[in-house]
Write a protein that holds these residues in place. Structure first.
Motif, PDB file in Angstrom:
ATOM      1  N   THR A 181       8.723   1.325  -0.187  1.00 57.46           N
ATOM      2  CA  THR A 181       8.701   1.508   1.279  1.00 57.46           C
ATOM      3  C   THR A 181       8.518   0.132   1.918  1.00 57.46           C
ATOM      4  O   THR A 181       7.775  -0.705   1.407  1.00 57.46           O
ATOM      5  CB  THR A 181       7.519   2.420   1.692  1.00 57.46           C
ATOM      6  OG1 THR A 181       7.643   3.644   0.982  1.00 57.46           O
ATOM      7  CG2 THR A 181       7.518   2.698   3.190  1.00 57.46           C
ATOM      8  N   TYR A 182       9.209  -0.064   3.051  1.00 64.77           N
ATOM      9  CA  TYR A 182       9.074  -1.314   3.792  1.00 64.77           C
ATOM     10  C   TYR A 182       8.494  -1.000   5.167  1.00 64.77           C
ATOM     11  O   TYR A 182       8.798   0.045   5.755  1.00 64.77           O
ATOM     12  CB  TYR A 182      10.452  -1.988   3.957  1.00 64.77           C
ATOM     13  CG  TYR A 182      10.370  -3.270   4.746  1.00 64.77           C
ATOM     14  CD1 TYR A 182       9.934  -4.444   4.143  1.00 64.77           C
ATOM     15  CD2 TYR A 182      10.686  -3.309   6.102  1.00 64.77           C
ATOM     16  CE1 TYR A 182       9.816  -5.621   4.862  1.00 64.77           C
ATOM     17  CE2 TYR A 182      10.571  -4.487   6.830  1.00 64.77           C
ATOM     18  CZ  TYR A 182      10.129  -5.638   6.201  1.00 64.77           C
ATOM     19  OH  TYR A 182      10.007  -6.800   6.924  1.00 64.77           O
ATOM     20  N   PHE A 183       7.658  -1.919   5.700  1.00 62.58           N
ATOM     21  CA  PHE A 183       7.205  -1.726   7.081  1.00 62.58           C
ATOM     22  C   PHE A 183       7.200  -3.061   7.822  1.00 62.58           C
ATOM     23  O   PHE A 183       7.091  -4.137   7.211  1.00 62.58           O
ATOM     24  CB  PHE A 183       5.802  -1.097   7.129  1.00 62.58           C
ATOM     25  CG  PHE A 183       4.699  -2.078   6.880  1.00 62.58           C
ATOM     26  CD1 PHE A 183       4.119  -2.798   7.918  1.00 62.58           C
ATOM     27  CD2 PHE A 183       4.237  -2.301   5.598  1.00 62.58           C
ATOM     28  CE1 PHE A 183       3.113  -3.723   7.680  1.00 62.58           C
ATOM     29  CE2 PHE A 183       3.220  -3.227   5.352  1.00 62.58           C
ATOM     30  CZ  PHE A 183       2.661  -3.923   6.397  1.00 62.58           C
ATOM     31  N   THR A 184       7.348  -2.985   9.129  1.00 59.54           N
ATOM     32  CA  THR A 184       7.301  -4.184   9.975  1.00 59.54           C
ATOM     33  C   THR A 184       6.745  -3.846  11.354  1.00 59.54           C
ATOM     34  O   THR A 184       6.898  -2.714  11.825  1.00 59.54           O
ATOM     35  CB  THR A 184       8.704  -4.829  10.133  1.00 59.54           C
ATOM     36  OG1 THR A 184       8.603  -5.924  11.057  1.00 59.54           O
ATOM     37  CG2 THR A 184       9.757  -3.857  10.641  1.00 59.54           C
ATOM     38  N   TYR A 185       6.102  -4.832  11.966  1.00 56.08           N
ATOM     39  CA  TYR A 185       5.637  -4.658  13.347  1.00 56.08           C
ATOM     40  C   TYR A 185       6.807  -4.814  14.327  1.00 56.08           C
ATOM     41  O   TYR A 185       6.689  -4.501  15.505  1.00 56.08           O
ATOM     42  CB  TYR A 185       4.557  -5.708  13.681  1.00 56.08           C
ATOM     43  CG  TYR A 185       5.103  -7.116  13.692  1.00 56.08           C
ATOM     44  CD1 TYR A 185       5.644  -7.677  14.846  1.00 56.08           C
ATOM     45  CD2 TYR A 185       5.132  -7.878  12.521  1.00 56.08           C
ATOM     46  CE1 TYR A 185       6.181  -8.961  14.843  1.00 56.08           C
ATOM     47  CE2 TYR A 185       5.667  -9.155  12.515  1.00 56.08           C
ATOM     48  CZ  TYR A 185       6.188  -9.694  13.666  1.00 56.08           C
ATOM     49  OH  TYR A 185       6.735 -10.953  13.657  1.00 56.08           O
ATOM     50  N   ASP A 215       7.946  -1.073  14.037  1.00 59.63           N
ATOM     51  CA  ASP A 215       7.046  -0.974  15.181  1.00 59.63           C
ATOM     52  C   ASP A 215       5.692  -0.364  14.801  1.00 59.63           C
ATOM     53  O   ASP A 215       5.146   0.446  15.554  1.00 59.63           O
ATOM     54  CB  ASP A 215       7.738  -0.136  16.277  1.00 59.63           C
ATOM     55  CG  ASP A 215       7.163  -0.408  17.650  1.00 59.63           C
ATOM     56  OD1 ASP A 215       6.415  -1.394  17.781  1.00 59.63           O
ATOM     57  OD2 ASP A 215       7.435   0.380  18.576  1.00 59.63           O
ATOM     58  N   VAL A 216       5.185  -0.737  13.625  1.00 60.42           N
ATOM     59  CA  VAL A 216       3.851  -0.259  13.227  1.00 60.42           C
ATOM     60  C   VAL A 216       2.954  -1.462  12.928  1.00 60.42           C
ATOM     61  O   VAL A 216       3.403  -2.463  12.379  1.00 60.42           O
ATOM     62  CB  VAL A 216       3.884   0.665  11.984  1.00 60.42           C
ATOM     63  CG1 VAL A 216       4.442   2.024  12.318  1.00 60.42           C
ATOM     64  CG2 VAL A 216       4.638   0.029  10.827  1.00 60.42           C
ATOM     65  N   PHE A 228      -2.141   2.531   8.961  1.00 56.70           N
ATOM     66  CA  PHE A 228      -1.349   1.997  10.072  1.00 56.70           C
ATOM     67  C   PHE A 228      -1.837   2.499  11.425  1.00 56.70           C
ATOM     68  O   PHE A 228      -2.528   3.520  11.520  1.00 56.70           O
ATOM     69  CB  PHE A 228       0.126   2.356   9.869  1.00 56.70           C
ATOM     70  CG  PHE A 228       0.719   1.631   8.693  1.00 56.70           C
ATOM     71  CD1 PHE A 228       1.169   0.334   8.830  1.00 56.70           C
ATOM     72  CD2 PHE A 228       0.786   2.232   7.442  1.00 56.70           C
ATOM     73  CE1 PHE A 228       1.688  -0.354   7.751  1.00 56.70           C
ATOM     74  CE2 PHE A 228       1.291   1.555   6.351  1.00 56.70           C
ATOM     75  CZ  PHE A 228       1.752   0.258   6.504  1.00 56.70           C
ATOM     76  N   SER A 229      -1.383   1.788  12.478  1.00 50.32           N
ATOM     77  CA  SER A 229      -1.819   2.090  13.842  1.00 50.32           C
ATOM     78  C   SER A 229      -1.365   3.470  14.303  1.00 50.32           C
ATOM     79  O   SER A 229      -1.954   4.045  15.212  1.00 50.32           O
ATOM     80  CB  SER A 229      -1.266   1.023  14.791  1.00 50.32           C
ATOM     81  OG  SER A 229       0.121   0.870  14.571  1.00 50.32           O
ATOM     82  N   ASN A 230      -0.310   4.023  13.691  1.00 49.39           N
ATOM     83  CA  ASN A 230       0.159   5.355  14.120  1.00 49.39           C
ATOM     84  C   ASN A 230      -0.559   6.491  13.380  1.00 49.39           C
ATOM     85  O   ASN A 230      -0.121   7.633  13.394  1.00 49.39           O
ATOM     86  CB  ASN A 230       1.684   5.466  13.921  1.00 49.39           C
ATOM     87  CG  ASN A 230       2.093   5.180  12.487  1.00 49.39           C
ATOM     88  OD1 ASN A 230       1.240   4.932  11.639  1.00 49.39           O
ATOM     89  ND2 ASN A 230       3.384   5.224  12.222  1.00 49.39           N
ATOM     90  N   GLY A 231      -1.644   6.130  12.684  1.00 48.50           N
ATOM     91  CA  GLY A 231      -2.446   7.157  12.022  1.00 48.50           C
ATOM     92  C   GLY A 231      -1.982   7.473  10.605  1.00 48.50           C
ATOM     93  O   GLY A 231      -2.622   8.253   9.900  1.00 48.50           O
ATOM     94  N   VAL A 232      -0.880   6.878  10.188  1.00 45.62           N
ATOM     95  CA  VAL A 232      -0.332   7.178   8.854  1.00 45.62           C
ATOM     96  C   VAL A 232      -1.036   6.304   7.806  1.00 45.62           C
ATOM     97  O   VAL A 232      -1.299   5.130   8.032  1.00 45.62           O
ATOM     98  CB  VAL A 232       1.202   6.900   8.845  1.00 45.62           C
ATOM     99  CG1 VAL A 232       1.779   6.991   7.444  1.00 45.62           C
ATOM    100  CG2 VAL A 232       1.903   7.854   9.789  1.00 45.62           C
ATOM    101  N   ALA A 233      -1.342   6.911   6.647  1.00 47.59           N
ATOM    102  CA  ALA A 233      -1.886   6.148   5.509  1.00 47.59           C
ATOM    103  C   ALA A 233      -0.877   6.268   4.374  1.00 47.59           C
ATOM    104  O   ALA A 233      -0.416   7.376   4.077  1.00 47.59           O
ATOM    105  CB  ALA A 233      -3.234   6.701   5.098  1.00 47.59           C
TER     106      ALA A 233
END
Ligand SMILES: Cc1cc2nc3c(=O)[nH]c(=O)nc-3n(C[C@H](O)[C@H](O)[C@H](O)COP(=O)(O)OP(=O)(O)OC[C@H]3O[C@@H](n4cnc5c(N)ncnc54)[C@H](O)[C@@H]3O)c2cc1C
Length: 379
Positions: A181-185, A215-216, A228-233
């Protein structure tokens, strides 16, 4: 006059070489100070964890290169700068005075900004990080999920995409298939690179089966999860995350120097807005009103601009060279070669941008050729 350059990376070395080359016949002295004896071509640290490069393949000693250009090299760690006295103080308590100083000491991970980031996540930021990550990848448990990403406050998201695709290719080649999984702000995948870049990246994510979140913000890391800021772990077994940035430690100890988290604000001449005889180039500076992506290329360009402005001022002229943000880069895409990105302000129209991106084998070959050329040119 004595011009002192702090830092021997892309910014510092290129500033010094330009000044040395143009001031050979003058009475001025050019000195470069760095805490390390070598220059490392950091873009190629990407390949170290996958055994495709050794540190010695991508680095060279600064002293012989600087000597050829007539620049004096001092290997010392700077502990503070005293702009009122025009003085640099070293860790061993010795000091050196300057007429002009160029700060090119880069940026450092600000792990303290996110709880649990240090220690739980891997890095390729410096040589020692890349070597440690190599060991971690070799013993990676492919039953556990992998997360790669870039945390808010890091302006170099570029390298997180490259690492993601290189890791995916490496694991596929070894016939291991963990979930990645990849994530970015960023609002969208590398959206500051332009629409084409985002579309190309989306296609590659889809083709390779990589899930992503945009956008996280990353809030916390523990031994098993990223929060993460959206409540997801999201649970992980291995993660590599680009942390927020800060400036070098000595900037925080330099009481007369204004800064924002260790980064120094400059004008478009790359001159400190506070001290007229201090220039700041590369990852170490802050350029207001420009959407600056921190790269080695930007640091090199800025080094040349700072050098030219100092040369003009030494001749009693006004400085004229200004930096305008642009992007020209080659990104590795793992099994599918690479991507070439070009994004420049359009000089014919103040509101628009000229941009172009292409992917395939050619950009990958260009990236390798560029690495070889750069090291050959400067060594
Ligand atoms: C894995 C990876 C991939 C990358 N890929 C690309 C890419 O494809 N293209 C691209 O253009 N850029 C890429 N970059 C980014 C690029 O490497 C940086 O933007 C660039 O190195 C910044 O140059 P700099 O001169 O500002 O700072 P640095 O390269 O960080 O140099 C800082 C210098 O200051 C010295 N220093 C620091 N503190 C002190 C002190 N207290 N006293 C004395 N000396 C000190 C250091 O030893 C070093 O010599 C990548 C970076 C990484 C890590």
């Amino acid at each position: 006059m004595r011009i002192v350059i702090l830092g021997g990376g892309f910014g510092g070395l290129n500033t010094a070489l330009r000044l040395g080359e143009k001031m050979r016949e003058s009475n001025h002295e050019v000195v470069l100070i760095a805490d390390k004896s070598n220059f490392i071509f950091r873009p190629s640290l990407l390949w170290v964890p996958f055994g495709q490069r050794k540190i010695e393949d991508i680095s060279f000693l600064l002293a012989p290169t600087l000597d050829k250009a007539g620049v004096k090299f001092i290997q010392k760690q700077v502990s503070k700068i005293m702009p009122r006295e025009n003085r640099i103080v070293f860790h061993d308590q010795s000091a050196l005075d300057y007429d002009y100083a160029v700060i090119a000491t880069g940026a450092f991970p600000d792990y303290a900004k996110i709880e649990g980031l240090r220690g739980n996540t891997s890095s390729i930021y410096f040589a020692e990080d890349a070597l440690k990550t190599k060991l971690e990848i070799e013993s990676l448990d492919s039953q556990k999920p992998i997360i790669i990403g870039v945390a808010q406050g890091n302006p170099s998201s570029w390298m997180s995409y490259e690492f993601l695709f290189e890791l995916d290719a490496y694991l596929k080649q070894k016939r291991r298939n963990p979930s990645i999984t990849y994530f970015t702000y960023e609002k969208d995948l590398l959206n500051h690179g332009g629409k084409n870049v985002t579309e190309i990246l989306k296609t590659h994510m889809q083709e390779k089966g990589i899930a992503y979140h945009c956008d996280v913000n990353l809030q916390k890391v523990d031994e098993e999860n990223l929060f993460f800021s959206n409540g997801v772990a999201i649970p992980y077994g291995f993660s590599l995350i680009l942390p927020p940035y800060k400036g070098a430690e000595f900037i925080f100890s330099s009481k007369e120097l204004n800064h924002q988290n260790g980064l120094i604000t400059v004008n478009t001449f790359l001159q400190s807005v506070q001290w007229e005889n201090i220039y700041v180039v590369g990852d170490a500076n802050l350029l207001p009103n420009q959407q600056v992506i921190k790269t080695g290329r930007a640091a090199e360009l800025q080094g040349h601009i700072a050098a030219e402005n100092i040369l003009l001022r030494l001749k009693g002229k006004s400085q004229t060279k200004e930096y305008e943000d642009s992007l020209l880069g080659l990104m590795e895409l793992g099994t599918n070669g690479g991507m070439f990105v070009f994004r420049y302000p359009n000089s014919k129209s103040s509101s628009s941008i000229m941009e172009w991106a292409m992917d395939g084998t050619v950009p990958h070959l260009m990236k390798i050729a560029f690495e070889k050329y750069y090291l050959w040119k400067l060594r």
